[in-house]
Structure formats: C-alpha cells, structure tokens
Scaffold this motif. Structure first.
Motif, PDB file in Angstrom:
ATOM      1  N   LEU A  40      15.232   1.950  16.782  1.00 47.33           N
ATOM      2  CA  LEU A  40      14.073   1.541  17.579  1.00 47.33           C
ATOM      3  C   LEU A  40      13.019   0.907  16.670  1.00 47.33           C
ATOM      4  CD1 LEU A  40      12.251   1.482  20.089  1.00 47.33           C
ATOM      5  CD2 LEU A  40      11.605   3.854  19.580  1.00 47.33           C
ATOM      6  N   TYR A  41      12.801   1.571  15.524  1.00 51.48           N
ATOM      7  CA  TYR A  41      11.774   1.049  14.620  1.00 51.48           C
ATOM      8  C   TYR A  41      12.119  -0.375  14.174  1.00 51.48           C
ATOM      9  CZ  TYR A  41       8.709  -0.100  11.030  1.00 51.48           C
ATOM     10  OH  TYR A  41       7.796  -0.820  10.326  1.00 51.48           O
ATOM     11  N   GLN A  42      13.397  -0.559  13.751  1.00 46.96           N
ATOM     12  CA  GLN A  42      13.802  -1.895  13.267  1.00 46.96           C
ATOM     13  C   GLN A  42      13.631  -2.935  14.378  1.00 46.96           C
ATOM     14  OE1 GLN A  42      14.322  -2.306  10.214  1.00 46.96           O
ATOM     15  NE2 GLN A  42      14.713  -0.185   9.568  1.00 46.96           N
ATOM     16  N   GLU A  44       4.590 -12.589  15.969  1.00 45.78           N
ATOM     17  CA  GLU A  44       3.579 -12.829  14.917  1.00 45.78           C
ATOM     18  C   GLU A  44       2.472 -11.774  14.924  1.00 45.78           C
ATOM     19  OE1 GLU A  44       2.395 -16.887  15.349  1.00 45.78           O
ATOM     20  OE2 GLU A  44       4.413 -17.623  14.936  1.00 45.78           O
ATOM     21  N   PHE A  45       2.805 -10.619  15.458  1.00 49.62           N
ATOM     22  CA  PHE A  45       1.842  -9.504  15.387  1.00 49.62           C
ATOM     23  C   PHE A  45       1.873  -8.902  13.984  1.00 49.62           C
ATOM     24  CE2 PHE A  45       0.962  -4.919  15.767  1.00 49.62           C
ATOM     25  CZ  PHE A  45      -0.286  -4.957  16.386  1.00 49.62           C
ATOM     26  N   PHE A  46       3.055  -8.918  13.411  1.00 52.05           N
ATOM     27  CA  PHE A  46       3.267  -8.252  12.120  1.00 52.05           C
ATOM     28  C   PHE A  46       3.688  -9.299  11.084  1.00 52.05           C
ATOM     29  CE2 PHE A  46       6.432  -5.718   9.460  1.00 52.05           C
ATOM     30  CZ  PHE A  46       5.450  -5.065   8.729  1.00 52.05           C
ATOM     31  N   ASP A  47       2.991  -9.265   9.925  1.00 50.63           N
ATOM     32  CA  ASP A  47       3.315 -10.193   8.842  1.00 50.63           C
ATOM     33  C   ASP A  47       3.992  -9.406   7.731  1.00 50.63           C
ATOM     34  OD1 ASP A  47       3.444 -11.967   6.815  1.00 50.63           O
ATOM     35  OD2 ASP A  47       1.277 -12.273   6.623  1.00 50.63           O
ATOM     36  N   PRO A  48       5.325  -9.575   7.571  1.00 48.00           N
ATOM     37  CA  PRO A  48       6.034  -8.764   6.570  1.00 48.00           C
ATOM     38  C   PRO A  48       5.521  -9.017   5.147  1.00 48.00           C
ATOM     39  CG  PRO A  48       7.567 -10.126   7.842  1.00 48.00           C
ATOM     40  CD  PRO A  48       6.201 -10.508   8.269  1.00 48.00           C
ATOM     41  N   GLU A  49       4.846 -10.160   4.941  1.00 52.16           N
ATOM     42  CA  GLU A  49       4.282 -10.435   3.615  1.00 52.16           C
ATOM     43  C   GLU A  49       3.050  -9.567   3.359  1.00 52.16           C
ATOM     44  OE1 GLU A  49       5.715 -12.657   1.495  1.00 52.16           O
ATOM     45  OE2 GLU A  49       7.264 -12.717   3.063  1.00 52.16           O
ATOM     46  N   ASN A  50       2.459  -9.082   4.447  1.00 54.98           N
ATOM     47  CA  ASN A  50       1.221  -8.317   4.302  1.00 54.98           C
ATOM     48  C   ASN A  50       1.303  -7.071   5.210  1.00 54.98           C
ATOM     49  OD1 ASN A  50      -1.382  -7.602   3.771  1.00 54.98           O
ATOM     50  ND2 ASN A  50      -2.302  -9.071   5.203  1.00 54.98           N
ATOM     51  N   PRO A  51       2.241  -6.171   4.861  1.00 51.81           N
ATOM     52  CA  PRO A  51       2.568  -5.096   5.823  1.00 51.81           C
ATOM     53  C   PRO A  51       1.471  -4.039   6.005  1.00 51.81           C
ATOM     54  CG  PRO A  51       3.772  -4.822   3.764  1.00 51.81           C
ATOM     55  CD  PRO A  51       3.004  -6.093   3.624  1.00 51.81           C
ATOM     56  N   LYS A  52       0.573  -3.872   5.067  1.00 52.22           N
ATOM     57  CA  LYS A  52      -0.436  -2.796   5.096  1.00 52.22           C
ATOM     58  C   LYS A  52       0.252  -1.463   5.443  1.00 52.22           C
ATOM     59  CE  LYS A  52      -4.192  -5.864   6.348  1.00 52.22           C
ATOM     60  NZ  LYS A  52      -4.839  -6.390   7.537  1.00 52.22           N
ATOM     61  N   LEU A  53      -0.382  -0.685   6.290  1.00 50.17           N
ATOM     62  CA  LEU A  53       0.227   0.632   6.585  1.00 50.17           C
ATOM     63  C   LEU A  53       0.898   0.665   7.960  1.00 50.17           C
ATOM     64  CD1 LEU A  53      -2.444   3.120   5.217  1.00 50.17           C
ATOM     65  CD2 LEU A  53      -0.130   2.746   4.354  1.00 50.17           C
ATOM     66  N   LEU A  54       1.095  -0.517   8.554  1.00 46.74           N
ATOM     67  CA  LEU A  54       1.587  -0.526   9.941  1.00 46.74           C
ATOM     68  C   LEU A  54       2.911   0.224  10.086  1.00 46.74           C
ATOM     69  CD1 LEU A  54       0.974  -1.527  12.785  1.00 46.74           C
ATOM     70  CD2 LEU A  54       2.406  -3.520  12.306  1.00 46.74           C
ATOM     71  N   SER A  55       3.825  -0.041   9.168  1.00 50.61           N
ATOM     72  CA  SER A  55       5.137   0.597   9.270  1.00 50.61           C
ATOM     73  C   SER A  55       5.003   2.125   9.244  1.00 50.61           C
ATOM     74  CB  SER A  55       5.990   0.072   8.102  1.00 50.61           C
ATOM     75  OG  SER A  55       6.997   0.985   7.819  1.00 50.61           O
ATOM     76  N   ARG A  85       2.411   3.887   9.971  1.00 50.71           N
ATOM     77  CA  ARG A  85       1.700   4.399  11.156  1.00 50.71           C
ATOM     78  C   ARG A  85       2.639   4.488  12.353  1.00 50.71           C
ATOM     79  NH1 ARG A  85      -3.568   1.876   9.385  1.00 50.71           N
ATOM     80  NH2 ARG A  85      -4.750   3.790   8.967  1.00 50.71           N
ATOM     81  N   ILE A  86       3.467   3.473  12.503  1.00 57.94           N
ATOM     82  CA  ILE A  86       4.373   3.503  13.656  1.00 57.94           C
ATOM     83  C   ILE A  86       5.423   4.587  13.483  1.00 57.94           C
ATOM     84  CG2 ILE A  86       6.157   2.178  14.859  1.00 57.94           C
ATOM     85  CD1 ILE A  86       4.261  -0.199  14.621  1.00 57.94           C
ATOM     86  N   ARG A  87       5.904   4.732  12.272  1.00 57.37           N
ATOM     87  CA  ARG A  87       6.886   5.808  12.050  1.00 57.37           C
ATOM     88  C   ARG A  87       6.242   7.179  12.308  1.00 57.37           C
ATOM     89  NH1 ARG A  87      11.845   4.355  10.225  1.00 57.37           N
ATOM     90  NH2 ARG A  87      12.033   2.362   9.159  1.00 57.37           N
ATOM     91  N   ARG A  88       4.982   7.314  11.944  1.00 60.39           N
ATOM     92  CA  ARG A  88       4.296   8.586  12.206  1.00 60.39           C
ATOM     93  C   ARG A  88       4.128   8.797  13.722  1.00 60.39           C
ATOM     94  NH1 ARG A  88      -1.627   9.473   9.856  1.00 60.39           N
ATOM     95  NH2 ARG A  88      -1.980   7.800  11.354  1.00 60.39           N
TER      96      ARG A  88
END
Ligand code: SAH
Length: 247
Positions: free
Chosen positions: A188-190, A200-211, A213-216
C-alpha cells in the motif's frame, strides 16, 4: 446459585416499583420474587413497568409477614440505606455475592428490601444475619427500590458469570478482517508513494519526513486487509483517471 435466591419486597406501596423490580431481576437471571403485604398487587402498573418480565410477576408469591417470606431460608440479608441504632454485621453488595456463592449450605437465601417511605423496620432488620448497604453518596444514600434491586441483582449476576462464563462462539474471521501483513502494508505504501509522485504531490528528490509520517500513520491504524484493498483500489482509480486525462 441464582435460582436459590429470593428477592423479598416488604410492604411495597407503589406497584410500579414491583414491576420494575421484576424487570431488574429478570435481566440479571433471578426469578424468585416474594411480596410481603404489597399495598396494591396484582396491578396493571406493575405489569406495565415489568416490561415483559411477566413470568416473574405471575410466579410471585404473596405473603402477609416477613416471617412467612423467610421461613425456609438459611441465610437472610436485609438491605438498608442507613445505619440503625444497633450496629449489625454489615457488608457491601460485592461481598454479599461472594458470601452467597461461597456458602451453598446457606441457601436458599432471602434478600429483603424495605418500604419506599421508611425502609425496613428495626424488628425486620433484626431477623437478618447481615445487612447490606449499597455505598451510595453519603449525602443522598436512598436509592429507588427497584434500582436497589437492580444493583444487588447485578452483583449476584457478576458472581454467577465468574463461575459460568458465557461460552464464546469460535470467531470466524473473514480474510478482509485480518490485520494486513507487513508486506501488504508496504505494498500500500509503495502504491501510495507512486501515486503521489504521479500527481506531483511528492518529490522523491526532496522527501523530507513524508515517508516516515505516512508509515507512522499506517502503523497507528492497524489497517486490515479489507481497508488496504479499499485504499489500493482508490489509488488505482486515480492512476486510471490520470491516464485517461493525459492520453
Ligand atoms: N427512605 C427509606 C429508604 C427506602 S428506599 C429509608 O430511609 O430507609 C427502599 C428500599 O430500597 C430500602 O428499604 C432498601 O431495601 C433499598 N435501598 C435503597 N437505597 C439503598 C442503599 N443505599 N443500600 C441498600 N439498600 C437500599
């Protein structure tokens, strides 16, 4: 145990309370009701307030005196909302249930309840082995008669259930109700990440903590398989939509 306990209502004035007490008893699995000198019984209001516990009212035994009500009982307990002049062995409802449960040799048991106006008289209380007090608000100790019957009956029921637990049906879980495996949550996460990249909500070049946060968020949700499927179905629909629009 429950079928060896008599609830004895002494000189009740309001037939509605008799009906409500019968209902209270039936909900807790008690069945033996004894009425000592009821002011008005049988009575339509008792039937109405019993709300279907008619068998208890039909089988209620009416007697003239407390002595008659308790003659075949080996343990007599009087309920009272206040301390009387002469202190008597006093127990709380839970202790009472434990005592009754632990002493089969003391049954049948009578539990006496008093008049709405003045409760049980001293001479009636002196016929009892124990007094039971429901530890209510010290500034307002007097419960409605049927409410007192409900609480006492509930304690007896809890004790009964301890000994006779309700047989649990073996749980048949549907696949969709099973908690998703780590692999399913990761899938689901992938999927979500890919869709977020596509929109274009998520920029893999500039991931910050999004990944993280979503996993949490997923970790906190304890998603089941059905929920994972719904979310993945929704993500697939977004992808199809994007494809339609871009072609
Ligand atoms: N006014 C009366 C109370 C009557 S209440 C008095 O002062 O004694 C009617 C009955 O409900 C009581 O006789 C008793 O049997 C029961 N009852 C009410 N409150 C109770 C309590 N806190 N503990 C035990 N029994 C209670």
């Amino acid at each position: 145990m429950l079928d060896q306990i008599k609830i004895v209502l002494c000189f009740t004035s309001h037939p509605g309370n008799i009906g409500a007490a019968a209902r209270a008893m039936k909900t807790m699995g008690l069945s033996q009701l004894v009425l000592v000198g009821p002011k008005n019984f049988p009575c339509e209001e008792a039937l109405v307030r019993s709300s279907g516990a008619l068998d208890i009212l039909d089988n209620a035994v009416v007697v003239d005196s407390v002595e008659d009500a308790i003659e075949d009982c080996r343990l007599v307990i009087g309920t009272s909302s206040r301390n009387r002049a002469l202190p008597w062995p006093l127990i709380e409802p839970r202790e009472m249930a434990k005592f009754i449960d632990g002493k089969p040799e003391s049954r049948p048991v009578a539990i006496l309840f008093g008049r709405e106006s003045v409760g049980l008289l001293n001479e009636e209380l002196q016929l009892c082995h124990y007094h039971v007090n429901i530890p209510a608000n010290p500034e307002y100790m007097s419960l409605n008669l049927a409410s007192a019957v409900q609480i006492i009956s509930y304690e007896l029921r809890l004790k009964h259930l301890e000994k006779n637990p309700i047989a649990e049906e073996p749980l048949e879980l549907k696949d969709s109700e099973l908690i998703a495996t780590s692999e399913q949550v990761d899938g689901l996460y992938q999927h979500l990440e890919q869709t977020m990249v596509n929109t274009e909500f998520f920029d893999p070049e500039n991931p910050k903590l999004l990944s993280a946060r979503i996993r949490r968020l997923f970790a906190k949700s304890h998603l089941n398989q059905g929920e994972v499927n719904i979310l993945r179905g929704f993500l697939s629909s977004i992808e199809k939509y994007i494809k339609r629009k871009t072609n």
